[in-house]
Design an enzyme around this catalytic site. Structure first.
Site, PDB file in Angstrom:
ATOM      1  N   ARG B   8       0.834  -1.212   0.000  1.00  0.00           N
ATOM      2  CA  ARG B   8       0.000   0.000   0.000  1.00  0.00           C
ATOM      3  C   ARG B   8       0.867   1.260   0.000  1.00  0.00           C
ATOM      4  NH1 ARG B   8      -1.949   1.110   6.126  1.00  0.00           N
ATOM      5  NH2 ARG B   8      -0.493  -0.268   7.189  1.00  0.00           N
ATOM      6  N   SER B  35      -5.090   5.102   5.683  1.00  0.00           N
ATOM      7  CA  SER B  35      -4.726   3.680   5.659  1.00  0.00           C
ATOM      8  C   SER B  35      -4.366   3.195   4.260  1.00  0.00           C
ATOM      9  CB  SER B  35      -5.880   2.824   6.184  1.00  0.00           C
ATOM     10  OG  SER B  35      -6.196   3.195   7.497  1.00  0.00           O
ATOM     11  N   GLU B  56     -19.223   3.679  -0.349  1.00  0.00           N
ATOM     12  CA  GLU B  56     -18.432   3.057  -1.412  1.00  0.00           C
ATOM     13  C   GLU B  56     -19.186   2.965  -2.735  1.00  0.00           C
ATOM     14  OE1 GLU B  56     -18.932   1.811   1.619  1.00  0.00           O
ATOM     15  OE2 GLU B  56     -16.959   2.052   2.549  1.00  0.00           O
ATOM     16  N   PHE B  81     -14.472  -3.567   1.520  1.00  0.00           N
ATOM     17  CA  PHE B  81     -15.542  -2.591   1.277  1.00  0.00           C
ATOM     18  C   PHE B  81     -15.571  -2.080  -0.157  1.00  0.00           C
ATOM     19  CE2 PHE B  81     -13.965  -1.953   5.729  1.00  0.00           C
ATOM     20  CZ  PHE B  81     -14.858  -2.861   6.280  1.00  0.00           C
ATOM     21  N   HIS B 107      -5.495  -3.771   2.346  1.00  0.00           N
ATOM     22  CA  HIS B 107      -5.964  -4.531   3.527  1.00  0.00           C
ATOM     23  C   HIS B 107      -6.737  -5.789   3.128  1.00  0.00           C
ATOM     24  CE1 HIS B 107      -4.883  -0.617   5.036  1.00  0.00           C
ATOM     25  NE2 HIS B 107      -4.932  -1.056   6.280  1.00  0.00           N
ATOM     26  N   ASP B 115      -8.819  -6.881  13.266  1.00  0.00           N
ATOM     27  CA  ASP B 115     -10.177  -6.391  12.998  1.00  0.00           C
ATOM     28  C   ASP B 115     -11.166  -7.530  12.797  1.00  0.00           C
ATOM     29  OD1 ASP B 115      -9.768  -3.702  13.306  1.00  0.00           O
ATOM     30  OD2 ASP B 115      -9.301  -3.334  11.196  1.00  0.00           O
ATOM     31  N   ARG B 165      -2.149  -5.163   4.079  1.00  0.00           N
ATOM     32  CA  ARG B 165      -1.900  -4.188   5.134  1.00  0.00           C
ATOM     33  C   ARG B 165      -0.436  -4.256   5.587  1.00  0.00           C
ATOM     34  NH1 ARG B 165      -4.430  -4.614  11.196  1.00  0.00           N
ATOM     35  NH2 ARG B 165      -3.677  -2.632  11.977  1.00  0.00           N
TER      36      ARG B 165
END
Lengths: 280, 313
Positions: B8, B35, B56, B81, B107, B115, B165
């Site tokens: 990322r 993030s 989204e 998402f 992620h 999470d 991530r």
């Protein structure tokens, strides 16, 4: 100011659009005549009077952009486009048939002049918001016009987009909500009440107008007003009658997603012809 | 010590570079810009960054609209998402009209970790590769990520780029590796079995190869970083050469990269195949490494699958 002659012209075109819609959906033996007839005046005002367009050059840089979010009313848009010269009238009878440029719902890849592929309800307005942002980035003054269904306003994405359009202060965006009060399963009031619709849009930061969606004078004068609104998007809630223009189709749920019979077609076209005769 | 870097991070870094080179690059996010690292672009180019908020579906629609105005659009959020919630928007508003929108999904996979299941995208490869015209890319490291982002910006059409991530080993540092669309590169060649692998599992597969050598088992490794369009020729060629295949991915075995490889082998050159991935269950909270171990997504897990498939040869 729109002249009397121009109003007559638009009303005449609305009759022609209606007649095409019935022929097309009957030939296809499928399609959505009810919601196409309800927007005949709106679509005719846009295509024959209001929108900056060049049918010979659909990608003309200075054009206005039109997105039919309620894509199932495509027959009305196709009819207006054909009459406006975007493609031969002959195409109309190919609606919904294998290999046709006239897909069941608008497809930008198959038909030049269709700005965006639509039909899955709730998605059109988000795209218009992106278009509005893109025009602003490009420092262009073109405007975006769209038509949503009232049932479509049940989609959550519509309100995500509504929130974004006012957040980004998109004053290059004007939409109609075709409030014909019927959806596939019944009346919007019974299925999922969207009212008070004007209050909802206003609370989302939009400039709200309400018109009789079959009254050309009202539609045009409201469109003129929207040009003066700065810093926010405009919504014109158009009160309409589903199946408008054919007595036995008006407010009848059965014509949402089904064409009339051959016998009904003759009768319907006769009625439209009489209406057209009265316009003069 | 292996050098690590975040896919990322290189995504964010490359977007900033592209932003400087091309004024048509536009970036969107859905409230996760710190993030996903798109925040770096936002800081440099505030006028060309739009935050859709926690919405989204609208984010994807706006991306479509911006692309209609000639922009090269990158839209980002967590893989869960940005692939799941707006799947139909991606299908109907981006892929069907074939618009120039790139989805930068970070992620992804079980290594989101703590999470838990709601945030661990284990199905995104399956649902994205099921969409016609969608280019689906899974980088093996940060360097390949940067190459993919650059390529996606250059090639007109929809892309899905799946990132992680955690920081991962830099596999391609100091090599002349160059990612190509529709190509799956053979990273190492051995005669006994081919390991088809993508994403964070590539470095583990390469480690497994070294371990296997000690037992006189020689494995090939193919980096299936381009899942759609997939490289049929290389997959068939390697199956013919080695006569057995193991697929490894940090993703569900239902419909993912392994399925894509198996679909090709079944049709063109059937060989025994073992699939390593998440076995059709949801994830849970935990440290990324503990989760990988629980699902056998480690060197031992790969070695076991290799031995299992060799027994079936």
């Amino acid at each position: 100011m729109i002249t009397k002659d121009e109003i007559h012209e638009i009303l005449t075109k609305a009759c022609i659009v209606r007649s095409h819609v019935l022929d097309m959906t009957c030939a296809a033996k499928s399609g959505h005549p009810g919601g196409s007839l309800s927007i005949a005046e709106i679509i005719s005002t846009l295509y024959f009077y209001w929108l900056k367009l060049d049918p010979k050059n659909p990608k003309w840089e200075e054009r206005d952009y039109f997105v039919l979010a309620k894509g199932h009313a495509a027959p009305a848009q196709y009819a207006a486009m054909a009459e406006r010269g975007f493609f031969p009238l002959d195409y109309l009878k190919t609606l919904r048939q294998l290999g046709s440029k006239l897909q069941g719902h608008p497809d930008r890849r198959s038909l030049p002049g269709i700005e965006m592929t639509t039909g899955s309800l709730g998605q059109g307005l988000s795209v218009m918001v992106g278009m509005g942002l893109g025009l602003r980035l490009n420092k262009k003054k073109n405007r975006i016009y769209g038509v949503l269904g009232d049932g479509e306003c049940q989609e959550g994405q519509v309100w995500e987009a509504a929130m974004a359009a006012s957040h980004f202060k998109l004053d290059n965006l004007v939409i109609f909500v075709d409030k014909n009060q019927l959806q596939i399963d019944g009346s919007t009031k019974d299925i999922m009440n969207i009212d008070p619709l004007a209050d909802k849009w206003a609370s989302f930061g939009w400039q709200v107008f309400e018109v009789d969606g079959h009254n050309i004078m009202e539609i045009v004068s409201t469109l003129e007003k929207t040009e003066k609104i700065k810093g926010k998007p405009c919504v014109i809630i158009a009160n309409t009658v589903k199946g408008k223009g054919v007595s036995f189709m008006e407010n009848q749920l059965c014509f949402h997603g089904a064409p009339c019979t051959d016998e009904q077609l003759v009768k319907a076209k006769q009625e439209i012809k009489e209406t057209r005769g009265k316009i003069g | 010590m292996t050098e690590l870097a975040g896919t990322r991070d290189y995504y964010g870094k490359t977007l900033v570079e592209l932003g400087k080179e091309n004024p048509d690059i536009v970036v969107l996010d859905a409230d996760l810009s710190s993030s996903t690292r798109t925040g770096w672009f936002a800081k440099e180019f505030p006028d060309r960054f739009f935050n859709a908020g926690i919405a989204e579906q609208n984010c994807i629609g706006m991306a479509a609209g911006l692309s209609l105005m000639g922009k090269i659009v990158f839209a980002s959020s967590f893989a869960m998402f940005i692939s799941g919630r707006p799947w139909e928007q991606i299908r109907n508003s981006i892929a069907y009209p074939r618009l120039n929108v790139k989805i930068g999904a970070t992620h992804a996979g079980i290594t989101v970790g703590e999470d838990g299941a709601t945030h661990q995208a284990l199905e995104d490869i399956s649902i994205m590769r099921a969409i016609p015209y969608m280019n689906v890319l899974v980088p093996a490291d940060a360097i390949e990520t940067a190459q993919m982002v650059r390529l996606a910006a250059k090639v007109n059409g929809p892309f899905y780029i799946r990132m992680s991530r955690s920081n991962t080993p830099l596999i391609f540092k100091g090599t002349d590796y160059q990612f190509e669309l529709g190509k799956n590169k053979v990273l190492t060649e051995g005669k006994d079995v081919t390991i088809f692998v993508c994403g964070i599992m590539v470095s583990k597969a390469l480690e497994a190869v070294e371990e296997l050598k000690k037992e006189k088992i020689f494995a090939s490794v193919v980096n299936v970083s381009c899942i759609s369009p997939i490289d049929m020729d290389t997959i068939v060629k390697m199956a013919k050469k080695t006569g057995a295949a193991v697929t490894v991915e940090e993703h569900s075995i239902l419909g993912g990269m392994g399925s894509a490889v198996a679909e090709i082998l079944v049709k063109h050159h059937p060989v025994p195949v073992e699939m390593l991935g998440i076995e059709g269950v949801f994830g849970e909270s935990g440290k990324p490494d503990d989760l990988l171990t629980k699902h056998n997504l480690n060197v031992n897990g790969i070695i076991n699958k290799v031995k299992k498939v060799l027994a079936r040869k």
